[in-house]
Design an enzyme around this catalytic site. Structure first.
Site, PDB file in Angstrom:
ATOM      1  N   ASP A   1       0.827  -1.211   0.000  1.00 50.73           N
ATOM      2  CA  ASP A   1       0.000   0.000   0.000  1.00 50.73           C
ATOM      3  C   ASP A   1       0.863   1.264   0.000  1.00 50.73           C
ATOM      4  O   ASP A   1       1.953   1.276   0.573  1.00 50.73           O
ATOM      5  CB  ASP A   1      -0.914  -0.022   1.231  1.00 50.73           C
ATOM      6  CG  ASP A   1      -2.036   0.994   1.129  1.00 50.73           C
ATOM      7  OD1 ASP A   1      -2.405   1.375  -0.002  1.00 50.73           O
ATOM      8  OD2 ASP A   1      -2.546   1.416   2.184  1.00 50.73           O
ATOM      9  N   GLY A   2       0.346   2.305  -0.645  1.00 51.94           N
ATOM     10  CA  GLY A   2       1.022   3.603  -0.602  1.00 51.94           C
ATOM     11  C   GLY A   2       1.523   4.107  -1.949  1.00 51.94           C
ATOM     12  O   GLY A   2       2.160   5.158  -2.019  1.00 51.94           O
TER      13      GLY A   2
ATOM     14  N   HIS B   1       2.095   3.231  -9.130  1.00 53.20           N
ATOM     15  CA  HIS B   1       1.869   1.796  -9.346  1.00 53.20           C
ATOM     16  C   HIS B   1       3.011   1.184 -10.169  1.00 53.20           C
ATOM     17  O   HIS B   1       3.451   0.071  -9.909  1.00 53.20           O
ATOM     18  CB  HIS B   1       0.526   1.559 -10.043  1.00 53.20           C
ATOM     19  CG  HIS B   1      -0.656   2.004  -9.210  1.00 53.20           C
ATOM     20  ND1 HIS B   1      -0.809   1.651  -7.895  1.00 53.20           N
ATOM     21  CD2 HIS B   1      -1.736   2.781  -9.515  1.00 53.20           C
ATOM     22  CE1 HIS B   1      -1.925   2.188  -7.422  1.00 53.20           C
ATOM     23  NE2 HIS B   1      -2.501   2.881  -8.385  1.00 53.20           N
TER      24      HIS B   1
ATOM     25  N   TRP C   1     -12.107  -1.989  -7.626  1.00 55.22           N
ATOM     26  CA  TRP C   1     -12.905  -1.650  -8.814  1.00 55.22           C
ATOM     27  C   TRP C   1     -13.609  -0.313  -8.627  1.00 55.22           C
ATOM     28  O   TRP C   1     -14.006   0.326  -9.612  1.00 55.22           O
ATOM     29  CB  TRP C   1     -13.984  -2.712  -9.068  1.00 55.22           C
ATOM     30  CG  TRP C   1     -13.457  -4.036  -9.520  1.00 55.22           C
ATOM     31  CD1 TRP C   1     -13.406  -5.183  -8.776  1.00 55.22           C
ATOM     32  CD2 TRP C   1     -12.936  -4.386 -10.818  1.00 55.22           C
ATOM     33  NE1 TRP C   1     -12.884  -6.213  -9.525  1.00 55.22           N
ATOM     34  CE2 TRP C   1     -12.592  -5.751 -10.780  1.00 55.22           C
ATOM     35  CE3 TRP C   1     -12.722  -3.660 -12.007  1.00 55.22           C
ATOM     36  CZ2 TRP C   1     -12.043  -6.421 -11.884  1.00 55.22           C
ATOM     37  CZ3 TRP C   1     -12.183  -4.331 -13.098  1.00 55.22           C
ATOM     38  CH2 TRP C   1     -11.847  -5.689 -13.034  1.00 55.22           C
TER      39      TRP C   1
ATOM     40  N   LEU D   1      10.816 -20.333  -5.343  1.00 56.00           N
ATOM     41  CA  LEU D   1       9.947 -19.432  -4.587  1.00 56.00           C
ATOM     42  C   LEU D   1       8.548 -19.495  -5.200  1.00 56.00           C
ATOM     43  O   LEU D   1       8.402 -19.520  -6.419  1.00 56.00           O
ATOM     44  CB  LEU D   1      10.483 -17.995  -4.691  1.00 56.00           C
ATOM     45  CG  LEU D   1       9.719 -16.937  -3.908  1.00 56.00           C
ATOM     46  CD1 LEU D   1      10.092 -16.996  -2.425  1.00 56.00           C
ATOM     47  CD2 LEU D   1      10.027 -15.532  -4.428  1.00 56.00           C
TER      48      LEU D   1
HETATM   49  C1  IPE Z   1      -5.395  -2.580  -0.044  1.00 59.29           C
HETATM   50  O1  IPE Z   1      -5.093  -1.239  -0.221  1.00 59.29           O
HETATM   51  C2  IPE Z   1      -5.390  -3.278  -1.359  1.00 59.29           C
HETATM   52  C3  IPE Z   1      -4.099  -3.425  -2.027  1.00 59.29           C
HETATM   53  C4  IPE Z   1      -2.938  -3.063  -1.544  1.00 59.29           C
HETATM   54  C5  IPE Z   1      -4.141  -4.031  -3.310  1.00 59.29           C
HETATM   55  P1  IPE Z   1      -6.224  -0.128  -0.337  1.00 59.29           P
HETATM   56  O2  IPE Z   1      -5.525   1.157  -0.510  1.00 59.29           O
HETATM   57  O3  IPE Z   1      -7.218  -0.508  -1.364  1.00 59.29           O
HETATM   58  O4  IPE Z   1      -6.920  -0.210   1.094  1.00 59.29           O
HETATM   59  P2  IPE Z   1      -7.805   0.850   1.870  1.00 59.29           P
HETATM   60  O5  IPE Z   1      -8.876   1.316   0.936  1.00 59.29           O
HETATM   61  O6  IPE Z   1      -6.903   1.971   2.278  1.00 59.29           O
HETATM   62  O7  IPE Z   1      -8.326   0.119   3.067  1.00 59.29           O
HETATM   63  C1  IPE Z   2      -1.754   0.217  -3.281  1.00 61.16           C
HETATM   64  O1  IPE Z   2      -1.480   1.562  -3.326  1.00 61.16           O
HETATM   65  C2  IPE Z   2      -1.995  -0.388  -4.639  1.00 61.16           C
HETATM   66  C3  IPE Z   2      -3.409  -0.688  -4.922  1.00 61.16           C
HETATM   67  C4  IPE Z   2      -4.395  -0.614  -4.063  1.00 61.16           C
HETATM   68  C5  IPE Z   2      -3.710  -1.099  -6.273  1.00 61.16           C
HETATM   69  P1  IPE Z   2      -2.626   2.653  -3.306  1.00 61.16           P
HETATM   70  O2  IPE Z   2      -3.017   2.948  -4.702  1.00 61.16           O
HETATM   71  O3  IPE Z   2      -3.738   2.233  -2.410  1.00 61.16           O
HETATM   72  O4  IPE Z   2      -1.866   3.874  -2.682  1.00 61.16           O
HETATM   73  P2  IPE Z   2      -2.436   4.925  -1.634  1.00 61.16           P
HETATM   74  O5  IPE Z   2      -2.891   4.150  -0.430  1.00 61.16           O
HETATM   75  O6  IPE Z   2      -3.556   5.649  -2.304  1.00 61.16           O
HETATM   76  O7  IPE Z   2      -1.264   5.799  -1.334  1.00 61.16           O
HETATM   77 MG    MG Z   3      -4.093   2.498  -0.429  1.00 66.43          MG
END
Ligand code: IPE
Ligand code: IPE
Ligand code: MG
Length: 241
Positions: free
Chosen positions: A16-17, A33, A65, A127
């Site tokens: 995430d992030g 991404h 989605w 792996l």
């Molecule tokens: C969780 O991250 C899903 C993935 C890393 C693919 P999100 O960014 O979608 O989660 P929320 O919405 O902050 O809970």
């Molecule tokens: C995680 O990063 C990847 C996916 C959920 C596809 P985010 O796109 O959720 O990144 P933030 O949380 O908005 O920074």
């Molecule tokens: Mg996120």
């Protein structure tokens, strides 16, 4: 019951992030991404030398989605491109790729990419890399339960575990979530019952080998009790009473 090891055999990562990493740089979210794919490649390469044999990553959730349509289609393009580019390297490194999640809603091109990549890497054994894509923990449990009900199989912890999409591997020992959010966001709800959780403040594109090692060091200091007492684990019978 899982045996206690100081090194996790199976790590699961909520990557995430990416969006915030890009926004901080005034870049489109998709740039984050793309950078996230580079981080994933780095972390996957770092795993075998650290005795990790299974990595499960959350790449796209059932709820993702609901993001803007350009971001969703950008993520699909990144997946398709990464597959066509990276499979030969995974092959060389002995990485077996599996996609975990619903195939519903995916385009024919993406579906073919996933199937081809799985088939091409099927005999690799250094792996196991499980990519949760169009995945939700609730989907996983509901799909498994529906399958058991349809076949008239009694629903027990054992039968349900065996019907889940990760039944072929052990439960994750360690779950790492980057991006400074303290939640599972519908990741592996069943399989994480006794996983150790580790939250990193780093945004996924900034996560690296040193950050992985910090998570592994933290894991090594945990005592996994699985409901028992510390004394039972250390074999201290005097303290049993
Ligand atoms: C969780 O991250 C899903 C993935 C890393 C693919 P999100 O960014 O979608 O989660 P929320 O919405 O902050 O809970
Ligand atoms: C995680 O990063 C990847 C996916 C959920 C596809 P985010 O796109 O959720 O990144 P933030 O949380 O908005 O920074
Ligand atoms: Mg996120």
């Amino acid at each position: 019951m899982a045996e206690q090891h100081s090194v996790p055999r199976h790590i699961a990562i909520v990557m995430d992030g990416n969006g915030r990493w890009a926004s901080k740089r005034f870049l489109p979210r998709i740039a984050g991404h793309n950078k996230g794919v580079e981080t994933l490649k780095r972390i996957v390469s770092a795993c075998p030398s650290r005795k990790i044999d299974t990595v499960t990553v959350f790449a796209f959730s059932s709820e993702n989605w609901n993001r803007p349509v350009e971001e969703v289609s950008g993520l699909m393009d990144i997946l398709a491109m990464a597959l066509s580019r990276e499979v030969p390297k995974l092959q060389r490194d002995g990485v077996r790729l599996r996609f975990i999640g619903s195939r519903e809603g995916l385009s024919a091109r993406v579906k073919k990419g996933l199937e081809d990549a799985e088939a091409a890497t099927a005999s690799n054994s250094v792996l196991s890399l499980n990519v949760c894509f169009n995945y939700g923990g609730r989907w996983d449990i509901a799909t498994a339960a529906a399958r058991l009900a349809a076949s008239g199989t009694p629903i027990t912890e054992e039968s349900l575990s065996q019907a889940l999409s990760l039944a072929f591997c052990s439960d994750p020992d360690l779950v790492i979530r980057t991006g400074h959010e303290m939640r599972l966001s519908n990741f592996l709800l069943w399989q994480t019952a006794y996983s150790e959780l580790y939250f990193s403040e780093l945004l996924w594109p900034d996560f690296d080998e040193a950050a992985l090692d910090a998570a592994l060091l933290d894991y090594a200091s945990r005592e996994r009790r699985f409901g028992k007492t510390s004394d039972q684990l250390s074999g201290n019978s005097a303290a049993k009473a």
